[in-house]
Write an enzyme that holds these catalytic residues in place. Structure first.
Site, mmCIF file in Angstrom:
data_model
loop_
_atom_site.group_PDB
_atom_site.id
_atom_site.type_symbol
_atom_site.label_atom_id
_atom_site.label_comp_id
_atom_site.label_asym_id
_atom_site.label_seq_id
_atom_site.Cartn_x
_atom_site.Cartn_y
_atom_site.Cartn_z
ATOM 1 C CG ASP A 1 -1.999 -3.651 3.316
ATOM 2 O OD1 ASP A 1 -2.930 -4.331 2.847
ATOM 3 O OD2 ASP A 1 -0.817 -3.750 2.935
ATOM 4 C CG ASN B 1 -0.620 -19.190 0.535
ATOM 5 O OD1 ASN B 1 -1.602 -19.759 0.061
ATOM 6 N ND2 ASN B 1 0.519 -19.075 -0.118
ATOM 7 C CD GLU C 1 -3.471 -11.281 3.461
ATOM 8 O OE1 GLU C 1 -2.368 -11.855 3.484
ATOM 9 O OE2 GLU C 1 -3.841 -10.564 2.505
ATOM 10 C CG HIS D 1 -4.939 -5.301 5.234
ATOM 11 N ND1 HIS D 1 -3.938 -6.232 5.169
ATOM 12 C CD2 HIS D 1 -4.722 -4.582 6.366
ATOM 13 C CE1 HIS D 1 -3.128 -6.076 6.212
ATOM 14 N NE2 HIS D 1 -3.594 -5.081 6.958
ATOM 15 N NE ARG E 1 -2.785 -3.660 -2.725
ATOM 16 C CZ ARG E 1 -2.098 -4.446 -1.892
ATOM 17 N NH1 ARG E 1 -2.726 -5.406 -1.228
ATOM 18 N NH2 ARG E 1 -0.805 -4.276 -1.715
#
Length: 325
Positions: free
Chosen positions: A20, A163, A200, A264, A298
């Site tokens: 992120d 979600n 998101e 992200h 990640r």
């Protein structure tokens, strides 16, 4: 995992084990970097004169999670912004209790720092960003457009299956929303609903007479991918009808690059002050043992943002260019 697959294919992460990612270039010419750490227990800021320098910069821990209660678990997706002479960190955090382990029970919070140097100043908790519902909420970003400050975030509407959807609102101040809140996207396409029904991680960028919100969708394994919303720069951004969604994902796993679950993202600018850069995370292998959320690998990647001939962000070409660098 040994040697990263991306290294074998000639694409090396810029910063390892940081998801992120968010990079901000300040008026002092310095770059500031924040991201989710694998332990999900703190917020770090790095500072460097160059994008490359962020990779070697020493992180400063500016805030740690609480021991119990609110703000005590799963500190996710911080963003660093400079607004009206002060620094702000937007992030999501869950709470723990005897009956709750803090997973998927996030709310959005804000920290403020009045010091010139955010790595050294005191950070004050400004509290939770309140929305229309008291429900799972995360991945907030903020931007200024046409003299107005906006806030975009992901949240679970209790009345809608899934979600998280994407919402937008104006702001009264850096920690308070103003009036109308509009849903601008929900995961209604097949590629947004793999594993989880998710929209998101929105990020804002403008080019010419259009504005864009990139976002991420589906589960956080190799199915994670990116979508794109766009609107006229003069449109009412609080009107859902102003936004058009790409019917297909704009970035997906690329096995030829050894890059899995890209998403992200954030945007920043190169040292020349104008060339846009695309910042995102991805894994360098496909198979994950256990819950993808607790796989630490990640990694942060940075590449020059390419554009299509008709003026839209071209994320696939941007990522493909990493092979040649």
């Amino acid at each position: 995992m040994g040697v990263h697959q991306s290294e074998i294919n000639g694409v090396k992460p810029h910063i390892e084990q940081r998801a992120d990612p968010f990079i901000y270039r300040h008026t002092d010419g310095c770059y500031y970097f924040v991201a989710s750490v694998p332990e999900y227990d703190r917020i770090e800021i790095r500072k460097a004169d160059t994008i490359q320098g962020l990779a070697e910069a020493e992180p400063a821990v500016v805030w740690r999670k609480h021991e119990t209660g609110l703000l005590s678990a799963n500190i996710w997706a911080p963003e660093l912004h400079f607004i009206d002479g002060k620094w702000y960190v937007y992030f999501a955090a869950a709470h723990t209790s005897e009956t709750n382990e803090g997973l998927f029970d996030h709310r959005m919070f804000v920290l403020e720092c009045a010091s010139a140097n955010p790595l050294e100043g005191e950070w004050v908790e400004k509290g939770q960003v309140r929305t229309a519902w008291e429900s799972f909420a995360l991945d907030a970003t903020t931007f200024e457009h046409n003299g107005e400050r906006y806030y975009v975030w992901a949240q679970k509407d209790p009345a809608i299956e899934g979600n998280s959807n994407l919402y937008i609102s104006k702001m009264n101040n850096p920690w308070t929303l103003a009036g109308k809140q509009t849903m601008i996207s929900l995961p209604d396409l097949d590629w947004e609903r793999i594993g989880f029904k998710v929209n998101e991680g929105a990020a804002f960028i403008r080019k010419g007479d259009r504005v864009f919100l990139s976002y991420s969708a589906s589960a956080t394994d190799f199915n994670y991918c990116m979508g794109l919303l766009e609107a006229s720069a003069d449109a009412d951004l609080l009107d859902a009808a102003s936004w058009d969604k790409s019917p297909v994902p704009v970035l997906t796993t690329d096995e030829t690059l050894g890059m899995y679950g890209p998403g992200h993202n954030s945007f920043t600018v190169a040292e020349d002050g104008t060339t846009p850069l695309f910042v995102f995370h991805a894994r360098t292998y496909k198979e994950i043992v256990g819950d993808p959320l607790y796989d630490p690998n990640r990694h942060t990647f940075v590449t020059e943002l390419q554009w299509t001939e008709d003026g839209r962000p071209d994320f696939r070409a941007s990522v493909a260019a990493l092979r040649a660098t």
